[in-house]
Design an enzyme around this catalytic site. Structure first.
Site, PDB file in Angstrom:
ATOM      1  N   LYS A   1      42.810  49.323  43.767  1.00 38.03           N
ATOM      2  CA  LYS A   1      43.179  47.906  43.616  1.00 38.03           C
ATOM      3  C   LYS A   1      44.222  47.610  44.684  1.00 38.03           C
ATOM      4  CE  LYS A   1      44.328  44.500  40.058  1.00 38.03           C
ATOM      5  NZ  LYS A   1      43.283  43.506  40.309  1.00 38.03           N
TER       6      LYS A   1
HETATM    7  N1  PMP Z   1      37.125  43.193  39.703  1.00 45.85           N
HETATM    8  C1  PMP Z   1      38.111  42.709  40.481  1.00 45.85           C
HETATM    9  C2  PMP Z   1      37.869  42.525  41.923  1.00 45.85           C
HETATM   10  C3  PMP Z   1      39.357  42.389  39.907  1.00 45.85           C
HETATM   11  O1  PMP Z   1      40.337  41.915  40.659  1.00 45.85           O
HETATM   12  C4  PMP Z   1      39.554  42.561  38.525  1.00 45.85           C
HETATM   13  C5  PMP Z   1      40.865  42.198  37.904  1.00 45.85           C
HETATM   14  N2  PMP Z   1      41.789  43.252  37.973  1.00 45.85           N
HETATM   15  C6  PMP Z   1      38.485  43.065  37.763  1.00 45.85           C
HETATM   16  C7  PMP Z   1      37.291  43.377  38.384  1.00 45.85           C
HETATM   17  C8  PMP Z   1      38.646  43.312  36.289  1.00 45.85           C
HETATM   18  O2  PMP Z   1      39.475  44.430  36.083  1.00 45.85           O
HETATM   19  P1  PMP Z   1      40.383  44.551  34.780  1.00 45.85           P
HETATM   20  O3  PMP Z   1      39.476  44.392  33.627  1.00 45.85           O
HETATM   21  O4  PMP Z   1      40.971  45.904  34.875  1.00 45.85           O
HETATM   22  O5  PMP Z   1      41.385  43.477  34.854  1.00 45.85           O
END
Ligand code: PMP
Length: 309
Positions: A160
């Protein structure tokens, strides 16, 4: 999105500073070369007090992102998690969004990140539903983006990293400029990947499908939560490469994400999905999901980290 209220404290390299004083130099490495890893988590007010949802999983993903980019974190995962809970306590919040970020700071400029210090920040603030409260019930209208997610040998999707969000911004901008709430990106092979900040699921004949990690997705924690809850509830869940047209003919399609939670998609490229509103499987999963994170249903997977334990 409403502007910051600018109150309270931000945890900055182990110390609390006033919101307005949490500043970095304009020549910080992260600003120029996107060398920053971040997380987005949420704290919910439950019957037993505020609790951060799946905090350990978020901190684990943060540390994994740092590992991929060779960014040594001067704290353990446990210390970092404790610092998050402390930040919520110091700000006296019951429900909030949690944004930890670890980045390369100010020393010298060049692509080589190693001379620049690793800086750690945790900010928390009050935040409502990302795509709006109405979206959770009625669903959103989205388009398939003309932008793809990144190929696996370009940017690692499992990290991320802020850099990935410049691609997300192109997807989001295009969708908004075309009057849609969000965009769905395909992977470099043309299969469905994810939204600009959400994972995606399709339901067909009560079976649930979602793209695999090899489709350039972020391993979403809400995605993992929904897969686990769906299986608990007796649904068959398959991770598989999804051709775009499978979305059009699905009975239900929904997004998942920390910010978005579980948001039904009612149309894609102006094609109505299923009954053109929230479907029964989506609603079933929402009920279970919100029940657990509000502490109304047993926390059988130990997903709640209580702020005042
Ligand atoms: N994909 C992307 C590109 C994101 O930015 C997010 C948000 N963090 C998600 C998926 C969903 O991830 P999460 O459920 O961990 O928030």
């Amino acid at each position: 999105m409403s502007a910051f209220v600018e109150k309270g404290k931000i945890w900055f390299n182990g110390k609390f500073v006033d919101w307005k004083d949490a500043k970095i130099h304009v020549l910080s490495h992260a600003l120029h070369y996107a060398s920053s890893m971040f997380e987005g988590a949420r704290c919910y007010n439950t019957a037993k007090g505020p609790a951060a949802f799946r905090l350990d999983a978020h901190i684990r993903r943060l540390f994994d992102s740092c590992k991929i980019y060779r960014m040594p974190v001067p704290y353990s995962e446990e210390e970092f998690s404790q610092a998050v809970l402390e930040t919520i306590r110091v700000n006296e919040l019951k429900e909030c969004y949690i944004r930890p970020i670890i980045f390369r700071g100010y020393h010298s400029l060049g692509v080589n990140p190693f001379p620049c210090p690793v800086e750690c920040v945790i900010a928390v603030w009050e935040w409502g539903a990302y795509l709006g409260q109405e979206a959770l019930e009625k669903g959103v209208d989205v388009m398939v983006s003309s932008w793809n997610r990144m190929a696996p040998n370009t940017f690692p999707a499992m990290a991320k990293c802020s850099a990935n969000y410049i691609n997300s911004q192109l997807i989001k901008i295009e969708s908004m400029e075309n009057g849609f709430a969000e965009g769905i990106a395909l992977d470099p092979d043309g299969c469905v990947s994810e939204g600009s900040g959400e994972n995606i699921f399709a339901v067909k004949d009560r079976k649930i499908f979602t793209p695999p990690l090899s489709s350039s997705i972020l391993p979403g924690i809400t995605r993992d939560t929904v897969i686990t809850l769906a299986r608990d509830l007796g649904y068959e869940v398959q991770t598989m490469r999804i051709p775009r047209e499978m979305l059009y003919i699905a009975d239900e399609v929904f997004f998942t994400g920390t910010a978005t939670e579980i948001a039904p998609i009612r149309s894609i490229d102006r094609i109505p999905i299923g009954s053109n509103g929230r479907g029964p499987v989506t609603e079933h999963l929402q009920k279970e999901f919100f029940g657990i994170l509000r502490g109304e249903r047993p926390d059988r997977h130990k997903w709640l980290a209580y702020v005042y334990a």
